[in-house]
Scaffold this motif. Structure first.
Motif, PDB file in Angstrom:
ATOM      1  N   VAL A 151       5.643  -3.177   0.997  1.00  0.00           N
ATOM      2  CA  VAL A 151       4.782  -4.548   0.769  1.00  0.00           C
ATOM      3  C   VAL A 151       5.355  -5.156  -0.489  1.00  0.00           C
ATOM      4  N   ARG A 152       5.933  -6.226  -0.646  1.00  0.00           N
ATOM      5  CA  ARG A 152       6.468  -6.730  -1.682  1.00  0.00           C
ATOM      6  C   ARG A 152       5.333  -7.057  -2.788  1.00  0.00           C
ATOM      7  N   PRO A 153       5.592  -6.873  -4.058  1.00  0.00           N
ATOM      8  CA  PRO A 153       4.272  -7.125  -5.062  1.00  0.00           C
ATOM      9  C   PRO A 153       3.999  -8.739  -4.885  1.00  0.00           C
ATOM     10  N   GLY A 154       2.379  -8.837  -4.950  1.00  0.00           N
ATOM     11  CA  GLY A 154       1.781  -9.784  -4.799  1.00  0.00           C
ATOM     12  C   GLY A 154       1.548 -10.425  -3.454  1.00  0.00           C
ATOM     13  N   LYS A 155       2.079  -9.674  -2.404  1.00  0.00           N
ATOM     14  CA  LYS A 155       1.875 -10.072  -1.049  1.00  0.00           C
ATOM     15  C   LYS A 155       0.558  -8.971  -0.432  1.00  0.00           C
ATOM     16  N   GLU A 156      -0.016  -7.954  -1.176  1.00  0.00           N
ATOM     17  CA  GLU A 156      -0.765  -7.187  -0.888  1.00  0.00           C
ATOM     18  C   GLU A 156      -2.033  -7.772   0.128  1.00  0.00           C
ATOM     19  N   LEU A 157      -2.700  -8.693  -0.402  1.00  0.00           N
ATOM     20  CA  LEU A 157      -3.681  -9.391   0.104  1.00  0.00           C
ATOM     21  C   LEU A 157      -3.252  -9.879   1.568  1.00  0.00           C
ATOM     22  N   ALA A 158      -2.093 -10.617   1.674  1.00  0.00           N
ATOM     23  CA  ALA A 158      -1.647 -11.190   2.779  1.00  0.00           C
ATOM     24  C   ALA A 158      -1.267 -10.146   3.938  1.00  0.00           C
ATOM     25  N   VAL A 159      -0.902  -9.141   3.439  1.00  0.00           N
ATOM     26  CA  VAL A 159      -0.443  -8.036   4.444  1.00  0.00           C
ATOM     27  C   VAL A 159      -1.868  -7.559   5.026  1.00  0.00           C
ATOM     28  N   ARG A 160      -2.537  -7.095   3.996  1.00  0.00           N
ATOM     29  CA  ARG A 160      -3.912  -6.762   4.447  1.00  0.00           C
ATOM     30  C   ARG A 160      -4.850  -7.489   5.511  1.00  0.00           C
ATOM     31  N   ALA A 161      -4.441  -8.749   5.315  1.00  0.00           N
ATOM     32  CA  ALA A 161      -5.151  -9.881   6.161  1.00  0.00           C
ATOM     33  C   ALA A 161      -4.495  -9.697   7.621  1.00  0.00           C
ATOM     34  N   LYS A 162      -2.971  -9.699   7.539  1.00  0.00           N
ATOM     35  CA  LYS A 162      -2.492  -9.528   8.827  1.00  0.00           C
ATOM     36  C   LYS A 162      -2.623  -8.384   9.441  1.00  0.00           C
ATOM     37  N   ARG A 163      -2.858  -7.312   8.797  1.00  0.00           N
ATOM     38  CA  ARG A 163      -3.134  -5.959   9.485  1.00  0.00           C
ATOM     39  C   ARG A 163      -4.522  -6.022   9.892  1.00  0.00           C
ATOM     40  N   LEU A 164      -5.605  -6.458   9.278  1.00  0.00           N
ATOM     41  CA  LEU A 164      -6.907  -6.700   9.882  1.00  0.00           C
ATOM     42  C   LEU A 164      -6.947  -7.671  11.106  1.00  0.00           C
ATOM     43  N   GLY A 165      -6.142  -8.580  11.000  1.00  0.00           N
ATOM     44  CA  GLY A 165      -5.997  -9.544  12.199  1.00  0.00           C
ATOM     45  C   GLY A 165      -5.926  -8.938  13.392  1.00  0.00           C
ATOM     46  N   LEU A 166      -4.573  -7.966  13.298  1.00  0.00           N
ATOM     47  CA  LEU A 166      -4.101  -7.412  14.494  1.00  0.00           C
ATOM     48  C   LEU A 166      -5.228  -6.389  14.758  1.00  0.00           C
ATOM     49  N   GLN A 167      -5.781  -5.564  13.942  1.00  0.00           N
ATOM     50  CA  GLN A 167      -6.789  -4.618  14.242  1.00  0.00           C
ATOM     51  C   GLN A 167      -7.871  -5.292  15.080  1.00  0.00           C
ATOM     52  N   SER A 168      -8.207  -6.485  14.820  1.00  0.00           N
ATOM     53  CA  SER A 168      -9.370  -7.166  15.361  1.00  0.00           C
ATOM     54  C   SER A 168      -8.987  -7.510  16.768  1.00  0.00           C
ATOM     55  N   LEU A 169      -7.953  -7.551  17.255  1.00  0.00           N
ATOM     56  CA  LEU A 169      -7.280  -8.023  18.570  1.00  0.00           C
ATOM     57  C   LEU A 169      -7.963  -7.135  19.515  1.00  0.00           C
ATOM     58  N   THR A 173      -6.703  -5.415  25.666  1.00  0.00           N
ATOM     59  CA  THR A 173      -5.692  -6.433  25.898  1.00  0.00           C
ATOM     60  C   THR A 173      -4.373  -5.978  25.325  1.00  0.00           C
ATOM     61  N   TYR A 174      -4.767  -5.669  24.049  1.00  0.00           N
ATOM     62  CA  TYR A 174      -3.465  -5.200  22.959  1.00  0.00           C
ATOM     63  C   TYR A 174      -3.435  -4.021  22.507  1.00  0.00           C
ATOM     64  N   PRO A 175      -3.781  -2.749  23.310  1.00  0.00           N
ATOM     65  CA  PRO A 175      -4.130  -1.468  22.837  1.00  0.00           C
ATOM     66  C   PRO A 175      -2.734  -0.970  21.896  1.00  0.00           C
ATOM     67  N   ASN A 176      -1.643  -1.353  22.006  1.00  0.00           N
ATOM     68  CA  ASN A 176      -0.654  -0.744  21.264  1.00  0.00           C
ATOM     69  C   ASN A 176      -0.486  -1.695  19.777  1.00  0.00           C
ATOM     70  N   LEU A 177      -0.842  -2.949  19.963  1.00  0.00           N
ATOM     71  CA  LEU A 177      -0.686  -3.557  18.617  1.00  0.00           C
ATOM     72  C   LEU A 177      -1.841  -3.101  17.526  1.00  0.00           C
ATOM     73  N   VAL A 178      -3.212  -2.733  18.280  1.00  0.00           N
ATOM     74  CA  VAL A 178      -4.538  -2.436  17.508  1.00  0.00           C
ATOM     75  C   VAL A 178      -3.915  -1.148  16.964  1.00  0.00           C
ATOM     76  N   MET A 180      -0.851   0.329  16.129  1.00  0.00           N
ATOM     77  CA  MET A 180       0.060   0.320  15.487  1.00  0.00           C
ATOM     78  C   MET A 180       0.213  -0.669  14.336  1.00  0.00           C
ATOM     79  N   ALA A 181      -0.939  -1.362  14.089  1.00  0.00           N
ATOM     80  CA  ALA A 181      -1.133  -2.516  13.063  1.00  0.00           C
ATOM     81  C   ALA A 181      -0.575  -2.019  11.766  1.00  0.00           C
ATOM     82  N   GLY A 182      -0.953  -0.967  11.173  1.00  0.00           N
ATOM     83  CA  GLY A 182      -0.446  -0.551   9.934  1.00  0.00           C
ATOM     84  C   GLY A 182       1.122  -0.454   9.755  1.00  0.00           C
ATOM     85  N   PRO A 183       1.707   0.549  10.486  1.00  0.00           N
ATOM     86  CA  PRO A 183       3.353   0.384  10.260  1.00  0.00           C
ATOM     87  C   PRO A 183       4.013  -0.922  10.655  1.00  0.00           C
ATOM     88  N   LEU A 184       3.291  -1.564  11.597  1.00  0.00           N
ATOM     89  CA  LEU A 184       3.920  -2.868  11.987  1.00  0.00           C
ATOM     90  C   LEU A 184       4.061  -4.019  10.651  1.00  0.00           C
TER      91      LEU A 184
END
Length: 212
Positions: A151-169, A173-178, A180-184
């Protein structure tokens, strides 16, 4: 300073390119940094195009193969690919340098290229296939080295939001995305990333070679 060499000029140019980008690399800037007149640099590089070629030659010279090597072709091809990836990771400007040069003008690039072609032919591939293999190896190495694995400096919040977005699917329907959201989205260990990428590419080449 001691005698000014093409290697010293190229090394300083790479340092500037890594820190500030290739646009910051100029003959005048280098002359100032090295404590010489621009004319002193023109003895080695008449313009920036020649300087870029010198930078590429210096880069690739760090992992250019030795002429005599009796190891299996698989081991030698791995060394070439890992050497290029290592160089690209060490020097942030290396990708731009390599993309701007004509390989025919870079002696060390020609040595690596010729070696890769020889190894592909040794593996049993045709002339056309060998040419394609060297192209795919170069592009794969660039892609592996260029991908962010942390994760690049300053991008932590954006990355966290993206991870939470995948985990909330919806899991149904999307078992694998949910799962593996972290490493993705958060990256992974660079050594694992690089090693697995090289294994993936070279295993494919070796599997094809077995059919020849």
């Amino acid at each position: 300073m001691g005698k000014l060499t093409a290697q010293a000029i190229a090394e300083r140019a790479l340092e500037i390119g890594d820190a500030e980008g290739l646009d910051a690399v100029t003959i005048r800037r280098l002359a100032t940094d090295l404590g010489v007149t621009p004319m002193a640099l023109y003895w080695h590089f008449k313009n920036k195009d020649q300087l870029i070629v010198g930078m590429a030659d210096h880069l690739i010279g760090g992992f250019a193969p030795k002429p005599a090597d009796e190891r299996p072709w698989q081991a030698q091809l791995r060394d070439l690919m890992e050497g290029l990836i290592r160089t690209l990771r060490t020097h942030p400007c290396a990708k731009n340098v390599i993309e701007q040069i004509d390989p025919v003008e870079v002696p060390n690039f020609l040595a690596v290229w010729d070696q890769a072609l020889r190894l592909a032919r040794t593996a049993g591939f045709s002339v056309e296939e060998s040419c394609l293999i060297t192209k795919y190896l170069l592009q794969s190495a660039i892609a592996i080295a260029d991908a962010p694995v942390h994760v690049r400096p300053g991008k932590e919040l954006a990355v966290r939001a993206k991870r939470l977005g995948l985990q909330s699917l919806p899991t149904e329907t999307y078992p694998n995305l949910v799962e593996m959201a972290g490493p993705l989205v958060e990256g992974m260990d660079p050594e694992l990333y690089d090693t697995f990428g090289v294994d993936l590419v070279l295993s494919g080449i070796e599997a094809l070679a077995a059919t020849r």
